[in-house]
Design an enzyme around this catalytic site. Sequence first.
Site, mmCIF file in Angstrom:
data_model
loop_
_atom_site.group_PDB
_atom_site.id
_atom_site.type_symbol
_atom_site.label_atom_id
_atom_site.label_comp_id
_atom_site.label_asym_id
_atom_site.label_seq_id
_atom_site.Cartn_x
_atom_site.Cartn_y
_atom_site.Cartn_z
ATOM 1 N N LYS A 1 0.881 -1.302 -0.005
ATOM 2 C CA LYS A 1 0.024 -0.098 -0.014
ATOM 3 C C LYS A 1 0.958 1.058 0.008
ATOM 4 O O LYS A 1 1.887 1.343 0.731
ATOM 5 C CB LYS A 1 -0.884 -0.206 1.265
ATOM 6 N N SER B 1 -9.673 1.950 3.237
ATOM 7 C CA SER B 1 -8.705 2.595 2.119
ATOM 8 C C SER B 1 -7.774 1.718 1.278
ATOM 9 O O SER B 1 -7.135 2.322 0.219
ATOM 10 C CB SER B 1 -7.864 3.984 2.883
ATOM 11 N N SER C 1 -9.611 -0.091 7.382
ATOM 12 C CA SER C 1 -9.012 -0.197 5.821
ATOM 13 C C SER C 1 -8.555 -1.571 5.394
ATOM 14 O O SER C 1 -8.043 -1.666 4.179
ATOM 15 C CB SER C 1 -8.267 0.834 5.811
HETATM 16 N N1 GLN Z 1 -12.973 4.444 6.421
HETATM 17 C C1 GLN Z 1 -12.342 4.807 7.612
HETATM 18 C C2 GLN Z 1 -11.971 6.145 7.498
HETATM 19 O O1 GLN Z 1 -12.164 6.863 6.270
HETATM 20 C C3 GLN Z 1 -11.270 4.013 7.978
HETATM 21 C C4 GLN Z 1 -9.730 4.416 7.144
HETATM 22 C C5 GLN Z 1 -8.899 3.150 7.490
HETATM 23 O O2 GLN Z 1 -8.876 2.492 8.360
HETATM 24 N N2 GLN Z 1 -7.616 3.932 7.174
HETATM 25 O O3 GLN Z 1 -11.305 6.795 8.358
#
Ligand code: GLN
Length: 515
Positions: free
Chosen positions: A79, A154, A178
């Site tokens: 990532k 994400s 994420s």
């Molecule tokens: N969807 C969550 C956010 O937008 C989690 C994101 C993540 O785990 N990096 O904060």
Amino acid sequence: MHPGDMSACEIAGAVARGDISAFECTQAALSRIDRLNGSINAFLHIDAEGAIASARSIDSRRARGESLGPLAGVPIAIKDVLCTRNVPTTCASKMLKDFRPPYDAFVVERLRTSDAVIVGKTNMDEFAMGGSNENSAFGPVRNPWDLSRAPGGSSGGSAACVAAGMSPIALGSDTGGSIRQPAGLCGITGLKPTYGRVSRRGLIAFASSLDQVGPMARSAADCALVLETIAGHDPGDSTSLKADVPPYSRLLEESLAGVRIGRVAAHFTEGLNPEVARAVDEAFAVFRAAGATIHDIEMPHARWGVPTYYLVAPCEASSNLARYDGVHFGHRTDTAQILASHAADRTQKNNIDSDQADSTLVEMYRKSRAEGFGSEVKRRIMLGTYALSAGYYDAYYLKALKVRRLIRQDYLNAFEKVDLIGGPVSATAAFPLGEKTGDPLSMYLVDLYTVTANLAGVGGISFPCGLSASGLPLGFQLQSPALAEPLLLRAADRFQRITDWHQRRPHLEGTLQQP
Ligand code: GLN
């Protein structure tokens, strides 16, 4: 078997035995990436040259009889939130468009010493803020199961990459879901380790008290192999735990007889899609048949997870992202333009004062940040700055910390009665691209089932447990007490020995022509 269809465990074994070369495996991954990435957009950077060089070095070391690392020859995607030395690391943001870190993240160092082959950097929501991958500055990722749908986020690039067979394993990061949510929506397995199990050194910070790096793969057995490599104490991360690293991949055999799994009735109300509910209950039945016992438990404060997370995470983000000011880090606006307009002002007024120099600097900060950050990142910075400001701090941030404590207590109470907690990972299957982009709140609600594990610092894994009527993967989540990854992985692996949901693949050839 085509190396693109082999698991990480199979590839590592075959390369070690000399049945296949690291070069062949790398070529297979690169050619699949080449063929599919145009449609899926899972990769922001493909490091074909670097990957081939490491593969050749592994093969020649083997030929010389040298011993190889446990992931020898296994292609892995990283990532783009993780620093890779001299290789672009953008966090899917214009702010870091030209950043080439001078060092590798701890987990990347570990992967290199274990002889994994890094094939590239995966797309994501900008600075890991989002649940659909639509917040990337470099275009959304498309779900390999249906190119008109989001892969989740994400870590959507990593999830889509594994689902499409572009590499058998990938790394993601999980601040509020994420890893687990995109894994669920793309039909793969994703593990969020206990907070502190894996070092955050070189992970570009979003919300430091919640962030954790973890593996994404087709199976729990592959996740175990990767976790074994990346876990462990790092003096370079003050929150990294000084706990021994168990040989996860060798602890999968024991049966689940007598393992107690909690089921939270409140998970099955409001908003949970009936197809997901059915698949999740069928998964509980599989665990029961495997010898586990299922118990009703309550998590009374879990319903406050989303509001609590959306205070804690933006507060930490607003502080972490202050460093991108065009001087210390990140994109700098065209300063010549600012200077020229101020010079014109000066000639008009015929004087130079220090206020003007200050305003030049402030304008440079303001413009650099305005140009570098996308709208969701700006929204989080504003939310966090507001909640931390004098007069609001107690009402918002401190209050959120108190509720976080109550949520953690819910977990501690639950884990007195059960060994694991099961349930859905997302309320629905993958949603169409564009469906939630106009309504941030509906996007935040997607995180309902995942944020509490981060707030409590416990472990969580998600894996496929069914397919919807329209053929989209549905996910199951298990959560465990801190450092109980051996049990978490063993339970998911047992499920995958009994079922074959994790072996289902998207029909890519048919869908490649879509938008
Ligand atoms: N969807 C969550 C956010 O937008 C989690 C994101 C993540 O785990 N990096 O904060």
